[in-house]
Design a protein around this motif. Sequence first.
Motif, short mmCIF file in Angstrom:
data_model
loop_
_atom_site.label_atom_id
_atom_site.label_comp_id
_atom_site.label_asym_id
_atom_site.label_seq_id
_atom_site.Cartn_x
_atom_site.Cartn_y
_atom_site.Cartn_z
N VAL A 258 -20.17 83.95 14.96
CA VAL A 258 -19.30 84.38 16.05
C VAL A 258 -19.13 83.25 17.08
CG1 VAL A 258 -19.10 85.96 18.01
CG2 VAL A 258 -19.82 86.83 15.78
N ILE A 259 -20.20 82.56 17.39
CA ILE A 259 -20.14 81.48 18.39
C ILE A 259 -19.21 80.36 17.93
CG2 ILE A 259 -21.50 79.59 19.38
CD1 ILE A 259 -23.81 81.66 19.66
N HIS A 260 -19.24 80.04 16.66
CA HIS A 260 -18.34 78.98 16.17
C HIS A 260 -16.88 79.37 16.40
CE1 HIS A 260 -16.00 76.66 13.20
NE2 HIS A 260 -16.88 75.71 13.45
N GLY A 261 -16.54 80.61 16.07
CA GLY A 261 -15.17 81.06 16.29
C GLY A 261 -14.81 81.10 17.76
N LEU A 262 -15.73 81.53 18.59
CA LEU A 262 -15.51 81.56 20.04
C LEU A 262 -15.20 80.16 20.58
CD1 LEU A 262 -18.18 83.91 21.69
CD2 LEU A 262 -15.75 83.82 22.22
N LEU B 79 -17.02 86.30 10.26
CA LEU B 79 -17.60 86.10 11.59
C LEU B 79 -16.79 85.10 12.41
CD1 LEU B 79 -21.39 85.99 10.66
CD2 LEU B 79 -20.18 87.85 11.81
N ASP B 80 -16.30 84.06 11.78
CA ASP B 80 -15.53 83.04 12.49
C ASP B 80 -14.25 83.64 13.07
OD1 ASP B 80 -15.36 79.97 12.96
OD2 ASP B 80 -13.38 80.51 12.18
N ILE C 23 -11.10 97.57 16.29
CA ILE C 23 -12.22 97.87 15.40
C ILE C 23 -12.13 96.91 14.22
CG2 ILE C 23 -13.25 99.58 13.88
CD1 ILE C 23 -12.33 101.74 15.79
N TRP C 24 -13.18 96.12 14.04
CA TRP C 24 -13.14 95.05 13.06
C TRP C 24 -13.57 95.57 11.68
CZ3 TRP C 24 -10.98 90.53 14.29
CH2 TRP C 24 -11.07 89.48 13.36
#
Length: 352
Positions: A83-87, A298-299, A328-329
């Motif tokens: 998630v952090i990488h995508g953020l 996640l990305d 909603i993912w």
Amino acid sequence: MTGIRQLADHLQLSIGTVSRALNGKADVNAQTRERVLKAAMELGYVPNQSGRSLRKGTTSTVGLILTQGNSLGENNDNFFFGVIHGLQTALKKHKLDLVLLLCSRDEDPDSFLQRMVAQRIVDAVILTATRTHDERFDILRRANMPFVTLGRSESLGDASWIDLDFEGIARSSVTRLFGRGHRRIAVAVPNVDANLGPLFLEGYRQGLADCGLPFDENIVFHAETSEEGGYDVAEKVLATEDRPTAILLIAELMSVGLYRRLGEAGLTPGRDLAVIAERESPVGRFLLPRLTCFRLDLDALGRMLGEMLLSNLPTFAENYKDVPKGKIWPLELVEGESDPPLEMKETLLSDG
């Protein structure tokens, strides 16, 4: 550490000229700008970010608030790394930095957030481990600090949010197991107050209702979403008088402990207890039988979360006006060998 004053003294220029050269202002000639930049590199010039922030009234920094040991970021779970990488991908387009704000498991999350807001070390925040009723939203609204959440809550109001499809995962898992002959299906949910637990449990209830199965509180097991939690759940399964033939786990990490305890009891996961877990993680590749679970990007989730945050920042809102306020993912089923049909289990037992 060389600051702008030392750099100006070294070059025998005014601080204003050096500042304009460093920031690429057009009223500084090319020769002076090159001289300033060369000296800054040679002397190891470090800009005073605190001073810049005070002048701009912003920090150009976004805070991701995590609670140590929360149900999404515990132990070896890789969830937040992706998630952090995508953020960061979304934020760096606008030269915004991401920092992690770690709340100790011993500190009240509301007090921690109040402290972070009072210090104004970030311009906006991303909240995680949302609770069913979460006071942190009111804290941020009173402070006029933009925020988005990774998780739903009844306190959200008009805030932007993304959440995993916990209800859908649980509901479809029950249906899958029912179709494979299972009629006594247990569930393991978090023993913390994060809202994902009630959502997962509601999806489980819906799945039972879809299949005409009764809800039995005796096979709803509350535990930590960790290897140790899975071990404890297996203990409870073994102690149940009318033992379930299948179980849903809210986190894949729990499967490690569950497999271990079943093995100690001479039982085989899949054969003696069908298992489906909420989300795929690297550990699943090394489990035998391979775990049936759910996969998500996640990305892409992180990028969408970043864009939602940008849509709430006045400077960037116009460019992100089409970003949804809530989403909603979805997750994709990854079929393993841990949830075979019940008749296969019976065949294996008779052959044994």
